[in-house]
Design a protein around this motif. Structure first.
Motif, PDB file in Angstrom:
ATOM      1  N   GLY A  38       0.938  -1.061   0.068  1.00 42.07           N
ATOM      2  CA  GLY A  38       0.127  -0.161  -0.041  1.00 42.07           C
ATOM      3  C   GLY A  38       0.739   1.051   0.054  1.00 42.07           C
ATOM      4  N   PHE A  39       0.141   2.449   0.391  1.00 41.75           N
ATOM      5  CA  PHE A  39       1.060   3.497   0.406  1.00 41.75           C
ATOM      6  C   PHE A  39       2.059   3.472   1.279  1.00 41.75           C
ATOM      7  CE2 PHE A  39      -3.417   5.779  -0.004  1.00 41.75           C
ATOM      8  CZ  PHE A  39      -3.412   5.459  -1.483  1.00 41.75           C
ATOM      9  N   SER A  64      -3.026  -7.978  -4.544  1.00 39.06           N
ATOM     10  CA  SER A  64      -2.677  -7.125  -5.562  1.00 39.06           C
ATOM     11  C   SER A  64      -2.326  -5.618  -5.065  1.00 39.06           C
ATOM     12  CB  SER A  64      -3.636  -7.006  -6.880  1.00 39.06           C
ATOM     13  OG  SER A  64      -4.704  -6.582  -6.441  1.00 39.06           O
ATOM     14  N   ILE A  65      -1.388  -4.942  -5.757  1.00 37.37           N
ATOM     15  CA  ILE A  65      -0.837  -3.943  -5.169  1.00 37.37           C
ATOM     16  C   ILE A  65      -2.010  -2.723  -4.903  1.00 37.37           C
ATOM     17  CG2 ILE A  65       0.304  -1.617  -5.712  1.00 37.37           C
ATOM     18  CD1 ILE A  65       2.226  -3.990  -4.894  1.00 37.37           C
ATOM     19  N   SER A  69      -6.090  -1.439   2.283  1.00 33.59           N
ATOM     20  CA  SER A  69      -6.706  -0.031   2.839  1.00 33.59           C
ATOM     21  C   SER A  69      -6.446   0.865   1.650  1.00 33.59           C
ATOM     22  CB  SER A  69      -5.857   0.444   4.115  1.00 33.59           C
ATOM     23  OG  SER A  69      -6.320  -0.654   5.175  1.00 33.59           O
ATOM     24  N   SER A  70      -5.374   1.123   1.045  1.00 33.39           N
ATOM     25  CA  SER A  70      -4.671   2.072   0.051  1.00 33.39           C
ATOM     26  C   SER A  70      -5.691   2.291  -0.804  1.00 33.39           C
ATOM     27  CB  SER A  70      -3.321   1.898  -0.268  1.00 33.39           C
ATOM     28  OG  SER A  70      -2.521   1.951   0.838  1.00 33.39           O
ATOM     29  N   GLY A  71      -6.006   1.258  -1.688  1.00 33.64           N
ATOM     30  CA  GLY A  71      -6.963   1.388  -2.709  1.00 33.64           C
ATOM     31  C   GLY A  71      -8.415   1.474  -2.258  1.00 33.64           C
ATOM     32  N   HIS A  72      -8.650   1.479  -1.335  1.00 30.71           N
ATOM     33  CA  HIS A  72      -9.794   1.578  -0.700  1.00 30.71           C
ATOM     34  C   HIS A  72     -10.176   2.752   0.169  1.00 30.71           C
ATOM     35  CE1 HIS A  72      -9.937  -2.682  -2.189  1.00 30.71           C
ATOM     36  NE2 HIS A  72     -11.467  -2.589  -2.560  1.00 30.71           N
ATOM     37  N   THR A  73      -9.437   3.716   0.212  1.00 33.00           N
ATOM     38  CA  THR A  73      -9.667   4.831   1.087  1.00 33.00           C
ATOM     39  C   THR A  73     -10.286   5.851   0.254  1.00 33.00           C
ATOM     40  OG1 THR A  73      -8.455   6.779   1.979  1.00 33.00           O
ATOM     41  CG2 THR A  73      -7.294   5.660  -0.003  1.00 33.00           C
ATOM     42  N   MET A 152      -2.141   7.248  -7.095  1.00 34.92           N
ATOM     43  CA  MET A 152      -1.018   7.372  -6.165  1.00 34.92           C
ATOM     44  C   MET A 152      -0.360   5.974  -5.878  1.00 34.92           C
ATOM     45  SD  MET A 152      -0.686   9.564  -2.693  1.00 34.92           S
ATOM     46  CE  MET A 152      -1.346   8.500  -1.308  1.00 34.92           C
ATOM     47  N   VAL A 153      -1.502   5.051  -5.773  1.00 32.19           N
ATOM     48  CA  VAL A 153      -0.550   3.537  -5.640  1.00 32.19           C
ATOM     49  C   VAL A 153       0.160   3.194  -7.098  1.00 32.19           C
ATOM     50  CG1 VAL A 153      -1.374   1.112  -5.624  1.00 32.19           C
ATOM     51  CG2 VAL A 153      -2.519   2.845  -3.991  1.00 32.19           C
TER      52      VAL A 153
END
Length: 377
Positions: A38-39, A64-65, A69-73, A152-153
Motif C-alpha cells: 500500500g501507500f 494485488s498492489i 486499505s490504500s485502494g479503498h480509502t 497514487m498507488v
C-alpha cells in the motif's frame, strides 16, 4: 494494464490501478524486505532504493498492489495525525507534496483546505448548510486536500520499481522468524532479510504485533453521479474543499474529478481482522450501513433528493489506541520496524512516514517516541 481496485466483495471504488509488477525471480536473501503493497510500503520501498541504491529491496503484497486499505480509502489528505501533532512529526502535507514531486507521482493532488463541519456554531458565511441530525454548517477550515488513490498507488509502485525494488504480488508472508537475519516465510519458500518493514496496517495483526495496539474496522463510502455547477454551488462544494464532521454521527466526503461527490460514514466492527476475507459490502451489515448512508446523503439537501449513486465500497481502517499511529520497532526484533494504524488519517501520513521508515532502516534517522500503550480508547 489497468485493473479495478478489487478485493473480494469490498465493492467498486471510483478509480483503477494501472500498474503491474515486472516478472522477477524471488531471491533467497535481500538487504531490505517490505511487507505490504500500500501507500506506506511502496513509499518506503522507493526511498530505500533512493537512499541505498546498491542494496536489494523486496516488497511482498499478499494480493494485488493497492488491494487493501490504500485502494479503498476515500483519498482525503489531512495534516497531522488523528491524535493531532506529535513530537518530531513535522509538516506532513509539505513533506507529502515534496515526496510526490521527488518521486514524480501524479495523483491529482489538490490542497485547497478542508472544511470541518458541525451541528453547532458555524462560520457566519458558511457555504455548507445541510440537514443531518440537526443543521450542519462549516465551522472551520483546516489544511488538507485530496488525491486519486488509484493514481497514487500506481505512481508509488512505478517509482519503487523504476529505482530497482522487486515487487511480488500474491505472495503472503505467513510467518516470520526473528533472528540476526529475519526469515520471512511464504507458501513455497522463504526470504532472509537484513532489515524488515511491516506495513500491513489493519491486516496480519499478529505478524506485525499490532493486535495489541488497535482495532480493525471496515469503513464505508459511496460516490454520486456527476453534479452540475448549480448543485455543487447549492451544496457549498464548488470550492472543491473536502469535509468531515467534528461531531457524531460522523460524515466525510470530497469532490471527484468527474464532478461527483464521495460521501463516507459508518463502521463495521470486527471481532477479528480475518473477517475481512469474507466480508461482503453488498450483504449483511455493510449493505445495511451503505443503504443508511445513501438515505442520509439524499436528505442532506434538496438537490440530492434524487441523486444516483455510481459507486459503493468499503475498506479496512486500523484505529489505534490513543488514536496515534504505530511507528516503532517490533518487540521481537531490533531489525524490524512496524508502521500503520493511521485511524483514518493515512493518505498523506502513510507516504510521509514511509520515507521516514526508509531513513530509519538505512540508519539515517531515529524512530519517534510516541509512547503507545495497550489501553483501548
Amino acid at each position: 494494464m489497468t485493473r479495478a481496485v478489487s478485493h473480494p466483495r469490498w465493492g467498486n471504488p471510483p478509480w483503477s490501478i494501472d500498474f503491474q509488477p515486472a516478472q522477477a525471480s524471488m531471491p533467497a536473501e535481500a538487504d531490505f524486505a517490505v511487507v505490504g503493497g500500500g501507500f506506506s510500503g511502496l513509499s518506503a520501498a522507493a526511498w530505500l532504493r533512493r537512499f541505498a541504491p546498491n542494496k536489494t529491496v523486496v516488497l511482498f503484497e499478499s494480493a494485488s498492489i493497492g488491494a487493501g486499505s490504500s485502494g479503498h480509502t476515500g483519498g482525503m489528505a489531512l495534516a497531522e495525525t488523528a491524535a493531532g501533532d506529535l513530537p518530531g512529526l513535522g509538516d506532513v502535507l509539505a513533506g507529502f507534496k515534496s515526496i510526490l514531486n521527488e518521486l514524480a507521482v501524479d495523483c491529482d493532488l489538490a490542497l485547497p483546505g478542508v472544511y470541518e463541519i458541525g451541528r453547532s456554531g458555524g462560520l457566519h458565511d458558511s457555504p455548507i448548510s445541510w440537514s443531518d441530525s440537526g443543521s450542519v454548517r462549516a465551522v472551520k477550515q483546516v489544511p488538507g486536500g485530496m488525491i486519486d488513490p488509484g493514481k497514487m498507488v500506481s505512481g508509488l509502485a512505478r517509482a519503487a520499481e523504476k529505482r530497482g525494488a522487486l515487487i511480488f504480488e500474491n505472495v503472503s508472508v505467513e510467518e516470520i522468524e526473528f533472528a540476526d537475519r529475519v526469515s520471512l516465510r511464504f507458501p513455497g519458500g522463504q526470504l532472509r532479510a537484513r532489515k524488515v518493514l511491516l506495513a500491513t496496517n489493519g491486516m496480519s495483526l499478529e505478524l506485525s504485533d499490532l493486535a495489541r495496539c488497535g482495532h480493525t474496522k471496515f469503513t464505508l463510502a459511496v460516490a454520486t453521479e456527476p453534479l452540475d455547477a448549480f448543485k455543487l454551488e447549492s451544496l457549498g462544494l464548488a470550492s472543491e474543499r473536502p469535509f468531515y464532521t467534528i461531531d457524531f454521527p460522523y460524515l466525510w466526503g470530497r469532490n471527484l474529478r468527474s464532478e461527483g461527490i464521495i460521501f463516507g460514514g459508518g463502521l463495521v466492527h470486527l471481532n477479528d481482522w480475518r473477517e475481512l476475507a469474507t466480508l461482503d459490502a453488498e450483504s449483511g451489515q455493510p449493505a445495511e450501513l451503505i443503504a443508511r448512508l445513501e438515505s442520509r446523503v439524499r436528505a442532506l439537501h434538496p438537490v440530492l433528493q434524487n441523486v444516483r449513486f455510481t459507486n459503493r465500497w468499503g475498506g479496512p481502517i486500523l484505529i489505534a489506541n490513543q488514536w496515534r499511529p504505530v511507528f516503532t520497532q517490533h518487540p521481537r526484533s531490533p531489525h524490524t520496524v512496524v508502521l500503520g494504524a493511521y485511524s483514518g488519517h493515512g493518505v498523506a501520513q502513510s507516504v510521509y512516514l514511509g520515507r521516514w521508515a526508509a531513513e530509519v532502516l538505512c540508519g539515517r534517522k531515529s524512530l519517534p517516541d510516541w509512547n503507545l500503550t495497550e489501553e483501548s480508547t
